[in-house]
Write an enzyme that holds these catalytic residues in place. Structure first.
Site, PDB file in Angstrom:
ATOM      1  N   LYS A   1     112.768  15.803  56.843  1.00  0.00           N
ATOM      2  CA  LYS A   1     112.654  15.557  58.295  1.00  0.00           C
ATOM      3  C   LYS A   1     111.388  16.189  58.845  1.00  0.00           C
ATOM      4  CE  LYS A   1     117.662  15.279  58.837  1.00  0.00           C
ATOM      5  NZ  LYS A   1     118.880  16.076  58.964  1.00  0.00           N
TER       6      LYS A   1
ATOM      7  N   THR B   1     129.920   6.664  57.354  1.00  0.00           N
ATOM      8  CA  THR B   1     130.029   7.476  58.572  1.00  0.00           C
ATOM      9  C   THR B   1     129.206   6.859  59.701  1.00  0.00           C
ATOM     10  OG1 THR B   1     130.255   9.446  57.196  1.00  0.00           O
ATOM     11  CG2 THR B   1     129.670   9.809  59.497  1.00  0.00           C
TER      12      THR B   1
ATOM     13  N   ALA C   1     119.837  -4.400  76.761  1.00  0.00           N
ATOM     14  CA  ALA C   1     118.950  -5.259  75.957  1.00  0.00           C
ATOM     15  C   ALA C   1     118.621  -6.566  76.687  1.00  0.00           C
ATOM     16  CB  ALA C   1     119.602  -5.570  74.610  1.00  0.00           C
TER      17      ALA C   1
ATOM     18  N   ILE D   1     119.418  13.402  68.768  1.00  0.00           N
ATOM     19  CA  ILE D   1     118.328  13.881  69.652  1.00  0.00           C
ATOM     20  C   ILE D   1     117.163  12.895  69.571  1.00  0.00           C
ATOM     21  CG2 ILE D   1     116.694  15.755  70.136  1.00  0.00           C
ATOM     22  CD1 ILE D   1     118.522  17.667  68.642  1.00  0.00           C
TER      23      ILE D   1
ATOM     24  N   LYS E   1     116.224   9.335  56.074  1.00  0.00           N
ATOM     25  CA  LYS E   1     114.960  10.123  56.026  1.00  0.00           C
ATOM     26  C   LYS E   1     114.470  10.325  54.608  1.00  0.00           C
ATOM     27  CE  LYS E   1     118.648  12.589  56.009  1.00  0.00           C
ATOM     28  NZ  LYS E   1     119.860  12.639  56.832  1.00  0.00           N
TER      29      LYS E   1
ATOM     30  N   ASP F   1     116.695  18.270  52.734  1.00  0.00           N
ATOM     31  CA  ASP F   1     116.884  17.354  53.869  1.00  0.00           C
ATOM     32  C   ASP F   1     116.022  17.796  55.064  1.00  0.00           C
ATOM     33  OD1 ASP F   1     118.784  15.269  55.332  1.00  0.00           O
ATOM     34  OD2 ASP F   1     118.809  17.065  56.568  1.00  0.00           O
TER      35      ASP F   1
ATOM     36  N   GLY G   1     131.873  14.605  57.704  1.00  0.00           N
ATOM     37  CA  GLY G   1     130.862  13.531  57.665  1.00  0.00           C
ATOM     38  C   GLY G   1     129.455  13.993  57.987  1.00  0.00           C
TER      39      GLY G   1
HETATM   40  P1  NAP Z   1     127.983   7.144  53.803  1.00  0.00           P
HETATM   41  O1  NAP Z   1     129.117   7.569  54.664  1.00  0.00           O
HETATM   42  O2  NAP Z   1     127.962   7.554  52.381  1.00  0.00           O
HETATM   43  O3  NAP Z   1     127.900   5.552  53.896  1.00  0.00           O
HETATM   44  C1  NAP Z   1     127.042   4.781  53.120  1.00  0.00           C
HETATM   45  C2  NAP Z   1     127.479   3.329  53.185  1.00  0.00           C
HETATM   46  O4  NAP Z   1     126.591   2.548  52.414  1.00  0.00           O
HETATM   47  C3  NAP Z   1     128.866   3.069  52.608  1.00  0.00           C
HETATM   48  O5  NAP Z   1     129.586   2.254  53.496  1.00  0.00           O
HETATM   49  C4  NAP Z   1     128.607   2.328  51.295  1.00  0.00           C
HETATM   50  O6  NAP Z   1     129.586   1.369  50.999  1.00  0.00           O
HETATM   51  C5  NAP Z   1     127.324   1.608  51.647  1.00  0.00           C
HETATM   52  N1  NAP Z   1     126.538   1.269  50.462  1.00  0.00           N
HETATM   53  C6  NAP Z   1     126.058   2.098  49.503  1.00  0.00           C
HETATM   54  N2  NAP Z   1     125.361   1.399  48.586  1.00  0.00           N
HETATM   55  C7  NAP Z   1     125.398   0.104  48.993  1.00  0.00           C
HETATM   56  C8  NAP Z   1     124.885  -1.100  48.479  1.00  0.00           C
HETATM   57  N3  NAP Z   1     124.180  -1.106  47.362  1.00  0.00           N
HETATM   58  N4  NAP Z   1     125.117  -2.246  49.159  1.00  0.00           N
HETATM   59  C9  NAP Z   1     125.838  -2.247  50.291  1.00  0.00           C
HETATM   60  N5  NAP Z   1     126.361  -1.119  50.847  1.00  0.00           N
HETATM   61  C10 NAP Z   1     126.142   0.025  50.189  1.00  0.00           C
HETATM   62  O7  NAP Z   1     126.590   7.611  54.427  1.00  0.00           O
HETATM   63  P2  NAP Z   1     126.288   8.002  55.934  1.00  0.00           P
HETATM   64  O8  NAP Z   1     126.680   9.419  56.171  1.00  0.00           O
HETATM   65  O9  NAP Z   1     126.784   6.960  56.863  1.00  0.00           O
HETATM   66  O10 NAP Z   1     124.688   8.001  55.889  1.00  0.00           O
HETATM   67  C11 NAP Z   1     123.936   6.809  55.867  1.00  0.00           C
HETATM   68  C12 NAP Z   1     122.467   7.161  56.043  1.00  0.00           C
HETATM   69  O11 NAP Z   1     122.300   7.816  57.298  1.00  0.00           O
HETATM   70  C13 NAP Z   1     121.930   8.155  55.010  1.00  0.00           C
HETATM   71  O12 NAP Z   1     120.607   7.827  54.708  1.00  0.00           O
HETATM   72  C14 NAP Z   1     121.986   9.498  55.720  1.00  0.00           C
HETATM   73  O13 NAP Z   1     120.991  10.397  55.261  1.00  0.00           O
HETATM   74  C15 NAP Z   1     121.685   9.087  57.135  1.00  0.00           C
HETATM   75  N6  NAP Z   1     122.193   9.973  58.165  1.00  0.00           N
HETATM   76  C16 NAP Z   1     123.484  10.394  58.130  1.00  0.00           C
HETATM   77  C17 NAP Z   1     123.966  11.204  59.157  1.00  0.00           C
HETATM   78  C18 NAP Z   1     125.377  11.718  59.165  1.00  0.00           C
HETATM   79  O14 NAP Z   1     125.705  12.533  60.021  1.00  0.00           O
HETATM   80  N7  NAP Z   1     126.247  11.271  58.255  1.00  0.00           N
HETATM   81  C19 NAP Z   1     123.121  11.557  60.212  1.00  0.00           C
HETATM   82  C20 NAP Z   1     121.800  11.092  60.219  1.00  0.00           C
HETATM   83  C21 NAP Z   1     121.344  10.298  59.181  1.00  0.00           C
HETATM   84  P3  NAP Z   1     131.107   1.804  50.614  1.00  0.00           P
HETATM   85  O15 NAP Z   1     131.646   2.379  51.875  1.00  0.00           O
HETATM   86  O16 NAP Z   1     131.785   0.552  50.230  1.00  0.00           O
HETATM   87  O17 NAP Z   1     130.990   2.817  49.515  1.00  0.00           O
HETATM   88  N1  HSE Z   2     123.175  15.606  56.341  1.00  0.00           N
HETATM   89  C1  HSE Z   2     122.367  15.625  57.513  1.00  0.00           C
HETATM   90  C2  HSE Z   2     122.594  16.928  58.252  1.00  0.00           C
HETATM   91  C3  HSE Z   2     122.734  14.464  58.395  1.00  0.00           C
HETATM   92  O1  HSE Z   2     123.537  17.645  57.921  1.00  0.00           O
HETATM   93  O2  HSE Z   2     121.816  17.239  59.146  1.00  0.00           O
HETATM   94  C4  HSE Z   2     121.768  14.267  59.522  1.00  0.00           C
HETATM   95  O3  HSE Z   2     120.531  13.841  59.054  1.00  0.00           O
END
Ligand code: NAP
Ligand code: HSE
Length: 431
Positions: free
Chosen positions: A205, A13, A33, A136, A105, A201, A187
């Protein structure tokens, strides 16, 4: 124009949003940049999965070493969730001379001291704006813009998934399970959505914010926390009737040199700024001793809001601004903690109680007698019609200010009454 080669590890995502910003708006990032941020590689686990972005050929790889071992790549957006292999990947990136931007986080809350120490030893930078409250810019505000203040309190809605679910429960009377599936599809939720809805979570934070704002060394697991996973839609309805909305609140309140930390569903007055934060939006009300109250509001989860914070960090890292902040903040260093955390039992608040009792004469008196014995003063009582003709009535009580410990003991005593049919619910009221 100079070029800085960058990479993304994890193209889910958030990673796809970052790729889209770098590729579709390269002119914008270059302007800010003063150099081109050139996307050299994007690493995934599964090369066959469909992606939300189109990459130039040769960029996508399933080999993390294509990034780690490439000395030309200077800045890496590390967007893999969870603890392992995320921790090992982060350490290897630092050891191979990369500066790292992360949104993870859970990783920082669990391994922050080790990762930040290692980055300092190696003269590298970790930037993590996206790890709290998505789009934010709360980390930059607390650690830079508000540095002339002693922060007095932070009250935040820090989990977008929970807030999305609560909004649907409040506005549509929807059931918790159906809305969680929708939040996952959009997502917002973590790979393990239990972390979103059980308060973990938000506690992770809050631990990061408490460290930045108060110099607190709270282990996120020690922060008293409840989630929305056990919340009954009945309480959402009764809170609404009484002019409140239920929100999953993360609270840090400083009293002298003690800090109260808590994550739990709480009643907030309808139409107050926090009550009006809906859907996947997050908000943080910050009180500083010089600046007074501030309110930050924006999308706390989702692809492009989170990518916005990640790419801003990549720019700051590429131009060297993030390195200065990172060095001066001494994050998770061995410095002594400036505050101690208050045991949850002593935390003071008004409370909402719901007891499910037999509709018999004298039951209300038994319940109020137990509250009186605990020195808990009642502000109002509301009794509803029996549910489904069962003879069991919900008794909703609002108290004046008391402590969490007193309420917990009173609820335990109430639950032993023969006329009480299920565990009494109690929640904080934050006016
Ligand atoms: P996600 O959709 O599950 O994506 C994770 C990605 O990591 C996938 O593309 C996966 O590959 C890849 N991956 C996992 N293990 C790997 C490895 N060993 N080597 C290489 N690639 C690997 O997660 P996300 O929602 O983007 O979240 C990512 C991080 O951001 C998390 O820590 C989450 O807490 C944080 N975050 C998310 C949001 C949100 O709104 N989603 C907001 C703030 C923070 P594949 O696609 O091939 O499986
Ligand atoms: N899963 C988290 C949330 C993503 O719902 O707030 C942002 O950190």
């Amino acid at each position: 124009m100079e070029t800085t080669k960058v990479a993304i590890i994890g193209l889910g995502t958030v990673g796809s949003g970052v790729a889209r910003l770098l590729l579709d708006h390269g002119d914008r990032t270059a302007r800010h940049a003063g150099r081109i941020l050139w996307l050299e590689k994007a690493v995934v686990r599964d090369l066959k999965k469909p992606r939300y972005c189109e990459l130039p050929s040769g960029v996508l790889t399933d080999q993390v070493d294509d990034v780690i071992l490439d000395p030309g790549i200077k800045v890496v957006a590390h967007l893999v969730g969870g603890l392992e292999p995320a921790r090992t990947i982060m350490l290897r990136l630092l050891e191979h001379g990369k500066d790292v931007v992360t949104a993870n986080k859970a990783l920082l809350a669990e391994h922050g001291p080790e990762l930040f120490d290692r980055a300092r030893e190696l003269g590298r930078t970790i930037a993590f704006e996206a790890s709290v409250a998505g789009g934010i810019p709360i980390i930059a505000n607390i650690s830079q813009c508000l540095s002339a203040n002693q922060i007095q309190s932070l009250h935040g809605i820090l989990n977008g998934t929970s807030n999305f679910i609560l909004t649907k429960m409040h506005d549509e009377g929807a059931s918790y399970g159906a809305v969680l599936a929708e939040a996952q599809r959009l997502g917002y939720a973590e790979a393990n959505p239990a972390m979103d809805v059980d308060g973990s979570d938000a506690a992770q934070k809050l631990a990061i914010l408490a460290h930045l704002a108060f110099g607190a060394r709270a282990d996120w697991q020690d922060i008293p926390r409840k989630g929305i996973d056990t919340l009954d839609v009945l309480d959402v309805r009764y809170a609404k009737e009484m002019g409140y909305r239920i929100k999953l609140l993360a609270v840090a309140d400083l009293e002298g040199d003690t800090l109260e930390l808590d994550v739990s569903p709480a009643l907030v007055r309808a139409r107050s700024p926090l009550a009006e934060v809906n859907g996947p939006f997050n908000a943080i009300r910050v009180e500083g001793d010089a600046v007074g109250p501030l309110f930050f509001h924006g999308q706390g989860a989702g692809q492009m809001p989170t990518a916005s914070a990640v790419v801003a960090d990549m720019i700051d890292v590429a131009v060297g601004r993030a390195a200065i902040t990172f060095r001066t903040l001494e994050l998770w260093s061995n410095r002594k903690a400036r505050v101690t955390t208050l045991p949850d039992d002593d935390a003071r608040a008004k409370f909402y109680l719901r007891c499910m009792v037999d509709d018999h004469p004298g039951v209300l008196a038994q319940v109020t007698a137990l509250l009186g014995a605990g020195e808990i003063s009642i502000a109002s009582v509301l009794q509803h019609e029996p549910l489904d003709g069962s003879g069991v009535v919900p008794l909703v009580i609002m108290t004046h200010e008391t402590t969490e410990g007193a309420i917990a003991r009173a609820c335990e005593a109430i639950d032993k009454l023969p006329a009480v049919r299920s565990k009494t619910v109690h929640m904080w009221v934050r006016d």
